[in-house]
Design an enzyme around this catalytic site. Sequence first.
Site, PDB file in Angstrom:
ATOM      1  N   SER A  62      -1.142  -4.274  -1.484  1.00 25.52           N
ATOM      2  CA  SER A  62      -0.459  -4.989  -0.498  1.00 25.52           C
ATOM      3  C   SER A  62      -0.809  -6.340  -0.380  1.00 25.52           C
ATOM      4  O   SER A  62      -1.416  -7.024  -1.166  1.00 25.52           O
ATOM      5  CB  SER A  62      -1.265  -4.364   0.934  1.00 25.52           C
ATOM      6  OG  SER A  62      -0.987  -2.996   0.859  1.00 25.52           O
TER       7      SER A  62
HETATM    8  N1  SAH Z   1      -4.300  -0.413  -0.519  1.00 25.32           N
HETATM    9  C1  SAH Z   1      -3.632  -0.334  -1.619  1.00 25.32           C
HETATM   10  C2  SAH Z   1      -2.430   0.230  -1.282  1.00 25.32           C
HETATM   11  C3  SAH Z   1      -1.653   1.020  -2.367  1.00 25.32           C
HETATM   12  S1  SAH Z   1      -0.293   1.630  -1.923  1.00 25.32           S
HETATM   13  C4  SAH Z   1      -3.590  -1.741  -2.474  1.00 25.32           C
HETATM   14  O1  SAH Z   1      -3.433  -2.579  -1.797  1.00 25.32           O
HETATM   15  O2  SAH Z   1      -3.568  -1.690  -3.600  1.00 25.32           O
HETATM   16  C5  SAH Z   1      -0.248   3.134  -1.114  1.00 25.32           C
HETATM   17  C6  SAH Z   1      -1.067   4.206  -1.732  1.00 25.32           C
HETATM   18  O3  SAH Z   1      -1.280   5.216  -1.177  1.00 25.32           O
HETATM   19  C7  SAH Z   1      -0.480   4.521  -3.263  1.00 25.32           C
HETATM   20  O4  SAH Z   1      -1.333   4.087  -4.326  1.00 25.32           O
HETATM   21  C8  SAH Z   1      -0.134   5.883  -3.018  1.00 25.32           C
HETATM   22  O5  SAH Z   1      -0.373   6.963  -4.094  1.00 25.32           O
HETATM   23  C9  SAH Z   1      -1.291   6.507  -2.055  1.00 25.32           C
HETATM   24  N2  SAH Z   1      -0.807   7.694  -1.225  1.00 25.32           N
HETATM   25  C10 SAH Z   1       0.370   8.106  -0.795  1.00 25.32           C
HETATM   26  N3  SAH Z   1       0.076   9.274  -0.150  1.00 25.32           N
HETATM   27  C11 SAH Z   1      -1.213   9.611  -0.108  1.00 25.32           C
HETATM   28  C12 SAH Z   1      -1.959  10.665   0.394  1.00 25.32           C
HETATM   29  N4  SAH Z   1      -1.714  11.735   0.996  1.00 25.32           N
HETATM   30  N5  SAH Z   1      -3.246  10.581   0.129  1.00 25.32           N
HETATM   31  C13 SAH Z   1      -3.854   9.713  -0.827  1.00 25.32           C
HETATM   32  N6  SAH Z   1      -3.331   8.663  -1.295  1.00 25.32           N
HETATM   33  C14 SAH Z   1      -1.863   8.525  -0.855  1.00 25.32           C
END
Ligand code: SAH
Length: 217
Positions: A62
């Site tokens: 993000s």
């Molecule tokens: N806070 C993280 C955001 C990553 S993007 C950062 O800044 O790096 C969002 C993440 O949510 C992705 O890695 C995706 O694989 C994960 N995601 C999507 N659906 C999910 C679920 N149901 N349970 C766990 N993770 C999930």
Amino acid sequence: MDRYRKQRTRMVETQIRARSISDPQLLKVMETIPRHLFVDEGLIDQAYNDNPLPIGEKQTISQPYIVALMTQALDLKGRERVLEIGTGSGYQTAILAKLADRVFSIERVAALATRARNILDKLNCYNVAIRVGDGSYGWKEEAPFDAIITTAAAPQIPQYLVEQLVPGGKLVVPIGSREEQTLFKLTRSVENPAEITKEDLGGCRFVSLIGESGWKE
Ligand code: SAH
């Protein structure tokens, strides 16, 4: 002093403090966590830029401001148990680890969870537990939580997560379509735990939450 320190200070001044994020503890932590360790080597020079970046597996780390906005909304004082859905790079996780007592983070893509775990170990974030799975169910064995943060976008309020909040607990979650969402802070009432208040924190764009309370793949 690492060579990215200056970039970090500038990031906090121009992207975070300038946009009315004022929690001194949060600003301090964002000045110390080495964000460049959480991005791919080829993107290191962009690690402190004012935007999200790809982290592989069609996911993103993000934008720094969004991380700050969501974290500030959780109002952490240091004693909380926090649940994070969507570990991704682990950058948001590291910030939570420095501001709360324990962090439980769920990621559905195993490769991302493993990479995040390695970096968090290097940064001595031993108060973080990571699990691979569908985080939209929450983490029942460790519930309830003082704060829950979802860093993937949901089509509606994820009910399992609301149920795992303590009375007075806060859930920050992007809700909307797959393309664009509104960031909401939901607070479970202390007097009547069935009651939820909803605060609009503005527009945002997140990758999709995939799973039971999310979208199909
Ligand atoms: N806070 C993280 C955001 C990553 S993007 C950062 O800044 O790096 C969002 C993440 O949510 C992705 O890695 C995706 O694989 C994960 N995601 C999507 N659906 C999910 C679920 N149901 N349970 C766990 N993770 C999930």
